[in-house]
Design a protein around this motif. Structure first.
Motif, PDB file in Angstrom:
ATOM      1  N   SER A 128       0.810  -1.226   0.000  1.00 36.98           N
ATOM      2  CA  SER A 128       0.000   0.000   0.000  1.00 36.98           C
ATOM      3  C   SER A 128       0.840   1.271   0.000  1.00 36.98           C
ATOM      4  O   SER A 128       0.429   2.294  -0.543  1.00 36.98           O
ATOM      5  CB  SER A 128      -0.949   0.005   1.206  1.00 36.98           C
ATOM      6  OG  SER A 128      -0.222  -0.035   2.422  1.00 36.98           O
ATOM      7  N   ALA A 129       2.032   1.217   0.578  1.00 33.31           N
ATOM      8  CA  ALA A 129       2.869   2.423   0.655  1.00 33.31           C
ATOM      9  C   ALA A 129       3.339   2.892  -0.710  1.00 33.31           C
ATOM     10  O   ALA A 129       3.720   4.058  -0.873  1.00 33.31           O
ATOM     11  CB  ALA A 129       4.071   2.172   1.565  1.00 33.31           C
ATOM     12  N   ILE A 130       3.315   2.005  -1.709  1.00 24.57           N
ATOM     13  CA  ILE A 130       3.762   2.388  -3.056  1.00 24.57           C
ATOM     14  C   ILE A 130       2.631   2.271  -4.075  1.00 24.57           C
ATOM     15  O   ILE A 130       2.861   2.113  -5.271  1.00 24.57           O
ATOM     16  CB  ILE A 130       4.988   1.563  -3.499  1.00 24.57           C
ATOM     17  CG1 ILE A 130       4.725   0.055  -3.405  1.00 24.57           C
ATOM     18  CG2 ILE A 130       6.200   1.934  -2.669  1.00 24.57           C
ATOM     19  CD1 ILE A 130       5.841  -0.795  -3.990  1.00 24.57           C
ATOM     20  N   GLY A 131       1.401   2.340  -3.581  1.00 30.07           N
ATOM     21  CA  GLY A 131       0.273   2.417  -4.492  1.00 30.07           C
ATOM     22  C   GLY A 131      -0.330   1.100  -4.909  1.00 30.07           C
ATOM     23  O   GLY A 131      -1.203   1.069  -5.789  1.00 30.07           O
ATOM     24  N   PHE A 132       0.090  -0.019  -4.300  1.00 31.04           N
ATOM     25  CA  PHE A 132      -0.504  -1.324  -4.576  1.00 31.04           C
ATOM     26  C   PHE A 132      -1.378  -1.707  -3.379  1.00 31.04           C
ATOM     27  O   PHE A 132      -0.911  -2.328  -2.427  1.00 31.04           O
ATOM     28  CB  PHE A 132       0.581  -2.387  -4.803  1.00 31.04           C
ATOM     29  CG  PHE A 132       1.505  -2.099  -5.959  1.00 31.04           C
ATOM     30  CD1 PHE A 132       1.007  -1.637  -7.166  1.00 31.04           C
ATOM     31  CD2 PHE A 132       2.871  -2.287  -5.834  1.00 31.04           C
ATOM     32  CE1 PHE A 132       1.861  -1.365  -8.232  1.00 31.04           C
ATOM     33  CE2 PHE A 132       3.726  -2.025  -6.891  1.00 31.04           C
ATOM     34  CZ  PHE A 132       3.220  -1.557  -8.097  1.00 31.04           C
ATOM     35  N   ASP A 133      -2.642  -1.299  -3.416  1.00 29.64           N
ATOM     36  CA  ASP A 133      -3.493  -1.541  -2.257  1.00 29.64           C
ATOM     37  C   ASP A 133      -4.081  -2.945  -2.296  1.00 29.64           C
ATOM     38  O   ASP A 133      -4.001  -3.661  -3.303  1.00 29.64           O
ATOM     39  CB  ASP A 133      -4.586  -0.476  -2.134  1.00 29.64           C
ATOM     40  CG  ASP A 133      -5.504  -0.419  -3.344  1.00 29.64           C
ATOM     41  OD1 ASP A 133      -5.847  -1.482  -3.906  1.00 29.64           O
ATOM     42  OD2 ASP A 133      -5.897   0.694  -3.734  1.00 29.64           O
ATOM     43  N   ASP A 134      -4.681  -3.345  -1.185  1.00 28.40           N
ATOM     44  CA  ASP A 134      -5.229  -4.699  -1.069  1.00 28.40           C
ATOM     45  C   ASP A 134      -6.245  -5.000  -2.155  1.00 28.40           C
ATOM     46  O   ASP A 134      -6.312  -6.133  -2.662  1.00 28.40           O
ATOM     47  CB  ASP A 134      -5.871  -4.883   0.312  1.00 28.40           C
ATOM     48  CG  ASP A 134      -4.846  -4.974   1.435  1.00 28.40           C
ATOM     49  OD1 ASP A 134      -3.640  -4.996   1.135  1.00 28.40           O
ATOM     50  OD2 ASP A 134      -5.265  -5.028   2.606  1.00 28.40           O
ATOM     51  N   GLN A 135      -7.043  -4.007  -2.518  1.00 26.44           N
ATOM     52  CA  GLN A 135      -8.086  -4.235  -3.511  1.00 26.44           C
ATOM     53  C   GLN A 135      -7.502  -4.619  -4.858  1.00 26.44           C
ATOM     54  O   GLN A 135      -8.076  -5.440  -5.587  1.00 26.44           O
ATOM     55  CB  GLN A 135      -8.977  -2.990  -3.655  1.00 26.44           C
ATOM     56  CG  GLN A 135     -10.266  -3.232  -4.424  1.00 26.44           C
ATOM     57  CD  GLN A 135     -11.118  -4.321  -3.801  1.00 26.44           C
ATOM     58  OE1 GLN A 135     -11.323  -4.345  -2.584  1.00 26.44           O
ATOM     59  NE2 GLN A 135     -11.614  -5.239  -4.615  1.00 26.44           N
ATOM     60  N   GLN A 136      -6.344  -4.060  -5.207  1.00 26.76           N
ATOM     61  CA  GLN A 136      -5.696  -4.419  -6.468  1.00 26.76           C
ATOM     62  C   GLN A 136      -5.252  -5.880  -6.452  1.00 26.76           C
ATOM     63  O   GLN A 136      -5.361  -6.574  -7.471  1.00 26.76           O
ATOM     64  CB  GLN A 136      -4.501  -3.506  -6.729  1.00 26.76           C
ATOM     65  CG  GLN A 136      -4.872  -2.075  -7.087  1.00 26.76           C
ATOM     66  CD  GLN A 136      -3.644  -1.197  -7.216  1.00 26.76           C
ATOM     67  OE1 GLN A 136      -3.131  -0.642  -6.246  1.00 26.76           O
ATOM     68  NE2 GLN A 136      -3.143  -1.068  -8.413  1.00 26.76           N
ATOM     69  N   TYR A 137      -4.760  -6.343  -5.320  1.00 23.97           N
ATOM     70  CA  TYR A 137      -4.375  -7.749  -5.214  1.00 23.97           C
ATOM     71  C   TYR A 137      -5.599  -8.652  -5.270  1.00 23.97           C
ATOM     72  O   TYR A 137      -5.574  -9.719  -5.896  1.00 23.97           O
ATOM     73  CB  TYR A 137      -3.594  -7.977  -3.916  1.00 23.97           C
ATOM     74  CG  TYR A 137      -2.168  -7.481  -3.966  1.00 23.97           C
ATOM     75  CD1 TYR A 137      -1.192  -8.152  -4.703  1.00 23.97           C
ATOM     76  CD2 TYR A 137      -1.793  -6.326  -3.279  1.00 23.97           C
ATOM     77  CE1 TYR A 137       0.115  -7.699  -4.749  1.00 23.97           C
ATOM     78  CE2 TYR A 137      -0.489  -5.860  -3.317  1.00 23.97           C
ATOM     79  CZ  TYR A 137       0.464  -6.549  -4.059  1.00 23.97           C
ATOM     80  OH  TYR A 137       1.759  -6.088  -4.112  1.00 23.97           O
TER      81      TYR A 137
END
Length: 373
Positions: A41-50
């Motif tokens: 999440s700190a670099i723009g890859f949030d849980d929802q994307q995964y």
């Protein structure tokens, strides 16, 4: 296979072992991917994307390690993470074991199969999984070094590229490999006076052909190192012996001869550093002073530009992660001698000769241990 990705916990480390894009590739091949919540999440890859990529989100690192058959990370596992490893697991990450006996001992005790990004090879003898981070660290070394030369950092107060009427700073780069070449590109671009030292004439010829009179190339000897280091405003250490401790080319005595306020950026610090005065630092407290010389020795430099670094690293690691997942660890290692070169510790023994030599441990060739996996 069940692939687990815990959140990195090293100081100011924001990279993540798999991007959502990489996770989707694995899920598309029929594998389960477990991501610790907020891992990217700190670099723009949030849980929802995964979740959109088909991965599952788990609440804690304990949950990830407990369920995973293969753990994919970026940095070496810290002590608390090493305690979570099991004998039946595969660990795929940077390890940099040669200067880190405590980590080596813990991995031996875990019984896990531990594959290091930094010793995987290719047909040309290069290190394809180390190269992306070496490119990032090499470029960052000039940015960091330029900042270290500022008076606020106790530097000489020198602008790297100078200005009309004022000569530029002298940048000396030790090693013309991936780190050195990347550092040279940035230093030349900023207008510095750049000298690269290496013991490979082929490397020096390649840099000379690329930059011509924009840089100086010098064959590295004890004499030439001393001459150029004492004249330097900024020294970048970019030497590498795959899997082994970095040679101490910048001696303590030599540091005492450097200009007051000059700087050393030791990119080789992951492997122990190439300066005798080097000690690993963090992004939270990156510099220290020895004999009026500013030292920048952050052990995870690419973590400062974590999004760029994560994507670059995944571009290189994904084919190997897919091979390990699709074939299973044993078959993947048997089928690919270059991946096998990445095997550092397996079922309680050291399988990387450089690590064994550095720490005085028994060494068993990797090929002899594959059947035990």
């Amino acid at each position: 296979m069940i692939i687990g990705v815990p959140k990195e916990i090293k100081n100011h480390e924001y990279r993540v072992g798999l991007t959502p894009t990489s996770a989707r590739e694995l899920v598309n091949c029929g594998h389960r991917v477990l991501i610790e919540t907020q891992a990217g999440s700190a670099i723009g890859f949030d849980d929802q994307q995964y979740i959109y990529a088909g991965a599952e989100i788990l609440a804690t690192a304990d949950d990830v390690f407990a369920a995973a058959e293969m753990v994919v990370k970026v940095k070496e596992p810290l002590a608390v993470e090493r305690k979570r490893l099991r004998a039946e697991q595969t660990l795929f990450t940077y390890l940099h074991l040669a200067p880190d006996a405590a980590q080596t001992n813990d991995l031996i005790e875990s019984g896990a199969t531990c594959i290091a990004y930094e010793t995987v090879t290719d047909n040309s003898g290069r290190l394809p999984l180390l190269a992306p981070m070496s490119e990032v660290a090499g470029r960052m070394s000039i940015q960091a070094g330029a900042a270290c030369l500022e008076k606020s950092k106790q530097g000489r107060g020198v602008l790297l590229g100078g200005v009309p009427g004022v000569e530029p700073a002298k940048v000396v780069i030790i090693g013309g490999g991936v780190v050195g070449a990347s550092a040279a590109a940035m230093a030349v671009g900023l207008g510095a006076d750049v000298t690269v030292l290496d013991r490979s004439l082929d490397v020096l010829r390649r840099l000379d052909a690329q930059y011509g009179n924009s840089i100086k190339t010098v064959y590295s000897t004890v004499h030439s190192l001393e001459k150029h280091i004492v004249e330097a405003d900024l020294v970048v250490g970019g030497v590498l012996i795959p899997g082994a401790e970095a040679p101490k080319l910048i001696t303590r005595e030599l540091v005492t001869k450097m200009k007051a306020g000059s700087a050393i950026v030791d990119v080789a610090i992951d492997q122990g550093g190439c300066a005798e005065t080097a000690k690993a630092t963090t992004h939270a407290d990156p510099i220290y002073i020895v004999d009026d010389v500013v030292h920048y020795c952050v052990a995870n430099m690419p973590g400062a530009v974590a999004r760029t670094s994560t994507i670059a690293l995944n571009n290189a690691t994904l084919p190997f992660v897919l091979a390990l997942a699709n074939k299973g660890t044993r078959e993947a290692l048997v089928d690919d001698k270059h991946l096998l070169n990445g095997l550092n510790v397996c079922k309680g023994v050291v399988t990387c000769e450089s690590v064994a030599v550095a720490q005085g441990l028994n060494y068993v060739p990797a090929a002899d241990m594959v059947g035990e996996i």
